[in-house]
Design an enzyme around this catalytic site. Structure first.
Site, PDB file in Angstrom:
ATOM      1  CD  GLU A 125     -10.140   3.155   7.380  1.00  8.38           C
ATOM      2  OE1 GLU A 125     -10.457   3.346   8.584  1.00  8.38           O
ATOM      3  OE2 GLU A 125      -8.960   3.171   6.978  1.00  8.38           O
TER       4      GLU A 125
ATOM      5  CE  LYS B   6      -5.116   4.956  10.376  1.00  9.18           C
ATOM      6  NZ  LYS B   6      -5.816   3.983   9.540  1.00  9.18           N
TER       7      LYS B   6
ATOM      8  NE  ARG C 290      -3.941   0.220   3.266  1.00 10.18           N
ATOM      9  CZ  ARG C 290      -3.956  -0.208   4.515  1.00 10.18           C
ATOM     10  NH1 ARG C 290      -3.705  -1.475   4.787  1.00 10.18           N
ATOM     11  NH2 ARG C 290      -4.230   0.605   5.505  1.00 10.18           N
TER      12      ARG C 290
HETATM   13  C1  3PG Z   1      -5.010   0.636   8.888  1.00 15.29           C
HETATM   14  O1  3PG Z   1      -5.000   0.997   7.757  1.00 15.29           O
HETATM   15  O2  3PG Z   1      -5.583   1.257   9.757  1.00 15.29           O
HETATM   16  C2  3PG Z   1      -4.248  -0.572   9.246  1.00 15.29           C
HETATM   17  O3  3PG Z   1      -3.735  -1.220   8.156  1.00 15.29           O
HETATM   18  C3  3PG Z   1      -5.001  -1.526  10.040  1.00 15.29           C
HETATM   19  O4  3PG Z   1      -4.031  -2.176  10.737  1.00 15.29           O
HETATM   20  P1  3PG Z   1      -4.173  -3.701  11.121  1.00 15.29           P
HETATM   21  O5  3PG Z   1      -4.120  -4.466   9.831  1.00 15.29           O
HETATM   22  O6  3PG Z   1      -3.002  -3.979  12.023  1.00 15.29           O
HETATM   23  O7  3PG Z   1      -5.486  -3.878  11.807  1.00 15.29           O
END
Ligand code: 3PG
Length: 209
Positions: A40, A128, A44
């Site tokens: 994924e 999600k 950003r």
């Molecule tokens: C996401 O977009 O799902 C999160 O930024 C992932 O979170 P993490 O960096 O704590 O794994």
């Protein structure tokens, strides 16, 4: 196809932030080599779309998704870039209209039972949960399982090598996502050997990834 169908059998989705567009293809190949089958790419950074386009074109065996989807324009862009699925930390009527018009398989985010039910009404049975650890983590997901038996979750946020197995053990968790598999600093160093090791350890948590 729905996101639940596309991601069926996929249990771990590395969530990545791409700062260097040239890193995306070798990263996708590394994840595949390690036994993972999805990535994924979060929207950003300025190069996220190019990364999705490159991975879709050059690593066809991996499922490439677009993360952090927030606007209808982004939906059009990622569809055009070749994303197989989209993910968002939440949802809005405008966003859902856009993904449905584009025919993009989509995993919208929900935290509360009311949000989950609204999404279920629109046919989204894979949702999600973000930020999973702050929202209540494994205990919260476990509590949702009984009153919301139709919903399967993709928790992300605060998942790492230490707690991944606890999330994966839950009956209402279809897959987990997180940046621990391909951390931004290792990507910046182009340390694909280290990423391969982390990814292989993640893949070994389940046998069908
Ligand atoms: C996401 O977009 O799902 C999160 O930024 C992932 O979170 P993490 O960096 O704590 O794994």
């Amino acid at each position: 196809m729905s996101a639940a169908e596309i991601l069926g059998g996929t249990h771990i989705v590395p969530v990545v932030v791409i700062d260097d567009p040239d890193a995306a293809v070798p990263l996708a190949r590394t994840l595949l080599d390690a036994g993972l089958r999805a990535i994924e790419v979060t929207l950003r950074t300025p190069d996220a779309l190019a990364a999705i386009r490159d991975v879709a074109a050059e690593v066809p065996d991996i499922l490439v998704g677009a993360g952090s989807l927030r606007t209808p324009r982004q939906v059009e862009d990622v569809r055009e870039a070749g994303a197989t699925f989209g993910v968002s930390p939440g949802s809005s009527p405008r966003l859902l209209d856009a993904v449905e018009a584009a025919g993009l398989a989509f995993v919208p985010g929900a935290i509360t039972p009311s949000e989950s039910l609204a999404l279920l009404d629109r046919g989204y049975d894979l949702q999600k949960l973000f930020p999973a650890n702050i929202a209540g983590g494994v205990a919260y997901l476990k509590a949702l399982g009984s009153p919301l038996p139709e919903v399967r979750f993709m928790p992300t946020g605060g998942i790492d090598a230490d707690n991944a197995a606890d999330y994966l053990a839950l009956g209402n968790v279809a897959c987990i996502g997180g940046s621990w598999v391909a951390p931004r600093d290792l990507l910046a160093d182009r340390d694909f050997d280290a990423i391969r090791n982390i990814a292989a350890a993640a893949a070994s948590l389940v046998n069908s990834d």
